[in-house]
Design a protein around this motif. Structure first.
Motif, PDB file in Angstrom:
ATOM      1  N   ALA A 152      -7.296  20.045  19.376  1.00 21.96           N
ATOM      2  CA  ALA A 152      -6.180  20.964  19.592  1.00 21.96           C
ATOM      3  C   ALA A 152      -5.231  20.423  20.657  1.00 21.96           C
ATOM      4  O   ALA A 152      -4.001  20.530  20.517  1.00 21.96           O
ATOM      5  N   ILE A 153      -5.767  19.841  21.722  1.00 22.34           N
ATOM      6  CA  ILE A 153      -4.923  19.269  22.776  1.00 22.34           C
ATOM      7  C   ILE A 153      -4.074  18.130  22.217  1.00 22.34           C
ATOM      8  O   ILE A 153      -2.860  18.047  22.466  1.00 22.34           O
ATOM      9  N   ASN A 154      -4.710  17.241  21.453  1.00 21.57           N
ATOM     10  CA  ASN A 154      -3.983  16.101  20.898  1.00 21.57           C
ATOM     11  C   ASN A 154      -2.939  16.544  19.863  1.00 21.57           C
ATOM     12  O   ASN A 154      -1.795  16.067  19.870  1.00 21.57           O
ATOM     13  N   ALA A 196       4.500  18.986  19.711  1.00 22.66           N
ATOM     14  CA  ALA A 196       5.578  19.098  20.699  1.00 22.66           C
ATOM     15  C   ALA A 196       6.568  17.946  20.563  1.00 22.66           C
ATOM     16  O   ALA A 196       7.792  18.151  20.600  1.00 22.66           O
ATOM     17  N   ASP A 197       6.065  16.743  20.394  1.00 23.28           N
ATOM     18  CA  ASP A 197       6.968  15.594  20.237  1.00 23.28           C
ATOM     19  C   ASP A 197       7.716  15.652  18.909  1.00 23.28           C
ATOM     20  O   ASP A 197       8.883  15.241  18.832  1.00 23.28           O
ATOM     21  N   MET A 256       0.679   6.744  20.469  1.00 20.08           N
ATOM     22  CA  MET A 256      -0.746   6.601  20.729  1.00 20.08           C
ATOM     23  C   MET A 256      -1.218   7.579  21.798  1.00 20.08           C
ATOM     24  O   MET A 256      -2.345   8.076  21.744  1.00 20.08           O
ATOM     25  N   ARG A 257      -0.353   7.902  22.738  1.00 24.44           N
ATOM     26  CA  ARG A 257      -0.729   8.887  23.762  1.00 24.44           C
ATOM     27  C   ARG A 257      -0.945  10.264  23.141  1.00 24.44           C
ATOM     28  O   ARG A 257      -1.760  11.049  23.619  1.00 24.44           O
ATOM     29  N   ASP A 258      -0.194  10.574  22.102  1.00 28.16           N
ATOM     30  CA  ASP A 258      -0.407  11.850  21.417  1.00 28.16           C
ATOM     31  C   ASP A 258      -1.751  11.881  20.709  1.00 28.16           C
ATOM     32  O   ASP A 258      -2.388  12.937  20.601  1.00 28.16           O
ATOM     33  N   GLY A 295     -11.348   9.734  15.211  1.00 21.16           N
ATOM     34  CA  GLY A 295     -10.732   9.456  13.914  1.00 21.16           C
ATOM     35  C   GLY A 295      -9.865  10.602  13.425  1.00 21.16           C
ATOM     36  O   GLY A 295      -8.751  10.389  12.932  1.00 21.16           O
ATOM     37  N   THR A 296     -10.359  11.832  13.580  1.00 17.51           N
ATOM     38  CA  THR A 296      -9.586  12.992  13.143  1.00 17.51           C
ATOM     39  C   THR A 296      -8.335  13.168  13.990  1.00 17.51           C
ATOM     40  O   THR A 296      -7.244  13.455  13.470  1.00 17.51           O
ATOM     41  N   SER A 297      -8.471  13.005  15.300  1.00 16.27           N
ATOM     42  CA  SER A 297      -7.314  13.140  16.187  1.00 16.27           C
ATOM     43  C   SER A 297      -6.235  12.127  15.833  1.00 16.27           C
ATOM     44  O   SER A 297      -5.047  12.472  15.749  1.00 16.27           O
TER      45      SER A 297
END
Length: 286
Positions: free
Chosen positions: A54-56, A62-63, A84-86, A151-153
């Protein structure tokens, strides 16, 4: 009198000698049952996985929404750095470290706190084998957990960003390394937690110590001085940050971490933790 007491003792010794020792696969099965017998384990894995993703995903959304308002400077850095940071945000990393380290610590601290460890070692006096089985189960479970979450993120966040044409594929240079580093962070931290638990054998103290070393210490160090950067780069979280880093948006640091050095950190911490756990369990009285 002596012969009467000697005969049962000799008979008991003969029976024990005749009994087959516990096979390693039996120890693996026992540790697997112990891990999943607690409802808290399933909840910890499930809830933490949802929170991390959820955080990722929130960062990617947002981006995606803010992309039209970004200036040219941000857009130039977005692929691959921000994309990649996302996929692997600092917040999600901290949740992963705390969750896996806590579960790893509780796999051994929990047995000491309940006294179950006495039963375990009474049934299997070979303490090294017990610790080896526990280490193998924790490593395997955490590897699956970390791979699923990482992997999912990556897949979901990059699919969202692809709607703006700014998503990354797994084949992008450095992307596979970042996914692997994020997946391996789970077993690394779990084994560190287990090693600390074997030494400290107290739940609260173990978790506080783990949090201080792996989560708080990196905030107290910087890479502007040689000694400080050496300690910083030797910590798992800093090694993870280097491995998932894409490009160098802020210029070269005076004492930068290296990819090879970060992988060495990933290997050294769990190996040292496993050795410490074996030594601590063998030498400490119950």
């Amino acid at each position: 009198m002596t012969s009467t007491t000697t005969q049962p003792t000799a008979a008991l010794t003969a029976v024990r000698a005749a009994e087959p020792g516990a096979r390693f696969q039996n120890l693996l099965a026992a540790e697997w049952i112990k891990l999943w017998s607690l409802r808290s384990s399933s909840w910890a894995f499930g809830v933490s996985a949802l929170v991390i993703m959820a955080i990722n995903i929130s960062a990617a959304v947002a981006d995606y929404n803010n992309w039209p308002t970004y200036n040219e400077g941000i857009r130039a850095l977005f692929v691959p750095i921000w994309a990649m940071r996302d996929a692997f945000t600092i917040g999600a990393c901290m949740v992963l470290i705390l969750t896996t380290g806590s579960i790893g610590a509780l796999t051994i601290v929990g047995e000491y706190s309940t006294g179950q460890i006495r039963t375990t070692f009474a049934a299997v006096p070979a303490r090294r084998s017990v610790v080896a089985a526990k280490t193998a189960v924790v490593t395997a479970v955490m590897l699956v957990y970390g791979t699923a979450v990482a992997g999912t993120s990556f897949g979901v966040t990059q699919a969202i960003l692809s709607g703006r044409g700014i998503g990354l594929s797994l084949g992008y240079p450095g992307a596979l390394r970042a996914v692997a580093a994020s997946a391996l962070l789970a077993p690394v931290c779990a084994l560190v937690g287990m090693g600390l638990g074997a030494v400290i054998r107290h739940t609260a103290t173990t978790l506080v110590t783990f949090t201080g070393i792996l989560l708080l210490l990196p905030f107290l160090l910087n890479d502007r001085h040689r000694w400080s950067s050496a300690i910083l780069h030797a910590l798992p979280r800093s090694a993870w940050e280097r491995l998932v880093q894409m490009g160098d948006p802020f210029g070269s640091a005076p004492y930068p971490a290296t990819i090879s050095g970060s992988w060495i950190v990933y290997a050294a911490w769990p190996l040292a933790a496993a050795v410490v756990a074996v030594v601590a369990v063998r030498r400490h009285d119950l």
